[in-house]
Design a protein around this motif. Structure first.
Motif, PDB file in Angstrom:
ATOM      1  N   UNK A 153       0.934  -1.254  -0.119  1.00 19.13           N
ATOM      2  CA  UNK A 153      -0.119  -0.150   0.009  1.00 19.13           C
ATOM      3  C   UNK A 153       0.784   1.228  -0.133  1.00 19.13           C
ATOM      4  N   UNK A 154       0.813   2.058  -0.979  1.00 21.05           N
ATOM      5  CA  UNK A 154       1.649   3.329  -0.959  1.00 21.05           C
ATOM      6  C   UNK A 154       1.668   4.121   0.229  1.00 21.05           C
ATOM      7  N   UNK A 155       0.354   4.321   0.884  1.00 18.78           N
ATOM      8  CA  UNK A 155       0.200   4.963   2.025  1.00 18.78           C
ATOM      9  C   UNK A 155       1.338   4.588   3.150  1.00 18.78           C
ATOM     10  N   UNK A 156       1.139   3.094   3.368  1.00 23.55           N
ATOM     11  CA  UNK A 156       2.053   2.511   4.242  1.00 23.55           C
ATOM     12  C   UNK A 156       3.288   2.746   4.161  1.00 23.55           C
ATOM     13  N   UNK A 214       7.564  -3.569   3.968  1.00 27.31           N
ATOM     14  CA  UNK A 214       7.686  -1.999   4.573  1.00 27.31           C
ATOM     15  C   UNK A 214       8.783  -1.833   5.345  1.00 27.31           C
ATOM     16  N   UNK A 215       9.437  -2.816   5.784  1.00 27.97           N
ATOM     17  CA  UNK A 215      10.970  -2.489   6.431  1.00 27.97           C
ATOM     18  C   UNK A 215      11.534  -1.775   5.649  1.00 27.97           C
ATOM     19  N   UNK A 216      12.025  -1.821   4.470  1.00 28.39           N
ATOM     20  CA  UNK A 216      12.920  -0.876   3.689  1.00 28.39           C
ATOM     21  C   UNK A 216      12.541   0.405   3.767  1.00 28.39           C
ATOM     22  N   UNK A 217      11.190   0.789   3.548  1.00 26.85           N
ATOM     23  CA  UNK A 217      10.816   2.293   3.910  1.00 26.85           C
ATOM     24  C   UNK A 217      11.129   2.907   4.986  1.00 26.85           C
ATOM     25  N   UNK A 218      10.982   1.928   6.081  1.00 22.65           N
ATOM     26  CA  UNK A 218      11.367   2.417   7.427  1.00 22.65           C
ATOM     27  C   UNK A 218      12.699   2.770   7.398  1.00 22.65           C
ATOM     28  N   UNK A 219      13.639   1.892   7.112  1.00 21.51           N
ATOM     29  CA  UNK A 219      14.890   2.227   6.899  1.00 21.51           C
ATOM     30  C   UNK A 219      15.465   3.549   6.295  1.00 21.51           C
ATOM     31  N   UNK A 220      14.746   3.634   5.238  1.00 23.94           N
ATOM     32  CA  UNK A 220      15.141   4.772   4.477  1.00 23.94           C
ATOM     33  C   UNK A 220      14.744   5.948   5.100  1.00 23.94           C
TER      34      UNK A 220
END
Length: 318
Positions: A22-25, A156-162
């Motif tokens: 989901x893009x929003x997540x 979604x983990x890579x997004x958090x790390x970014x």
């Protein structure tokens, strides 16, 4: 080209793992990750201006390093609490941590210049106390935010790390735009109380915007991250993206490293020999000791002879 799989493999794996979400997540996870170290990283890049305005002067980084290391009590306290009460929800603790971070960030631009006398010396007491509170929250995020992300699908983990990486990049870019207003200089000022009739007085630095404005920017970033976390917890449209749905499963998953390990397994092709593993672990510890303790505490002295501009660029570019 034999090297192509080595170059394209991780990127292709990342694209595959981040597709179908989901893009929003993705956006909320990245914004949430920014709060992990935004405050402390922001303080570091602002040091060239802080040392010129506070009574500690060039020794200010040494004070801050010691205070920030005390912040490592936060992870220890959380570890003890979670072992005593294993049913505690990390989300509830994150609410407390981010609330403290936002409250402290509100006080920072308002009170950072307040001084008091301790042991006959003038100190930036309020700033040092606030830095201690911010380091407590930022250090705790290291052992708190990642397990929380295990509740969500692995992609979604890579997004958090970014987002966690942006917590250092964004303050650095803003500080580069801010500048320090050049190197300190002096001017002649009329003084009838001296034999010469004048004395030298240092000119104040003239950055693009003030330290107070920069601290308000950090506050805005903290509030944005807090709102992103609230959205992750409250938006019903994205709750289906969680890896766990029941309260019991969420608590159990967030206290386990299994989901985080599974998230990075696709990137790991072969296990490394134990000797290499320990060599890299010791090297990592040595590098962290330098970057988080030794170098920041002496950087004001090592860069000082080259001027305030050189110090500013050394800190912000790093």
């Amino acid at each position: 080209d034999e090297s192509s799989p080595l170059i394209e493999g991780p990127l292709s794996s990342l694209r595959v793992r981040m597709s179908g979400g989901h893009p929003l997540v993705y956006v909320l996870a990245a914004a949430f990750g920014i709060s992990s170290w935004i405050s402390i990283n922001g303080l570091w890049v602002e040091l060239p201006l802080l040392v010129a305005n506070l009574p500690e002067g060039w020794s200010l980084p040494s004070y801050l390093v010691i205070i920030m290391q005390i912040g490592n009590l936060g992870p220890l306290i959380y570890t003890l609490v979670s072992s005593i009460t294993p049913r505690i929800s990390p989300a509830k603790v994150i609410y407390v941590v981010l609330s403290i971070g936002c409250f402290t960030s509100i006080l920072l631009p308002l009170l950072w210049q307040e001084k008091s006398v301790i042991g006959g010396n003038v100190h930036s007491t309020v700033l040092l106390v606030l830095v201690g509170m911010l380091s407590l929250t930022d250090c705790t995020s290291t052992v708190l935010f990642m397990p929380y992300m295990a509740v969500w699908r692995k992609l979604y983990l890579p997004a958090f790390l970014i987002g966690e990486g942006l917590s250092g990049l964004i303050p650095g870019l803003v500080a580069l735009i801010q500048g320090v207003g050049g190197n300190p200089s002096c001017q002649n000022v009329t003084d009838n109380n001296t034999s010469t009739g004048w004395h030298l007085e240092p000119m104040p630095l003239d950055p693009l915007f003030s330290v107070t404005d920069f601290f308000f920017f950090l506050l805005a970033m903290m509030i944005t991250s807090f709102l992103a976390f609230i959205a992750l917890e409250r938006f019903s449209m994205i709750q289906g993206e969680r890896a766990s749905t029941s309260t019991e499963d969420i608590i159990q998953t967030s206290h386990s490293d299994e989901n985080l390990v599974d998230a990075v397994k696709p990137m790991v092709k072969n296990s490394m020999p134990r000797r290499v593993y320990w060599t890299m672990l010791i090297g990592l510890g040595f590098v962290c000791m330098l970057t988080n303790g030794v170098l920041p505490s002496i950087q004001s002295y090592s860069c000082g002879p080259y001027g305030n501009t050189a110090y500013h660029l050394a800190v912000t570019l790093a």
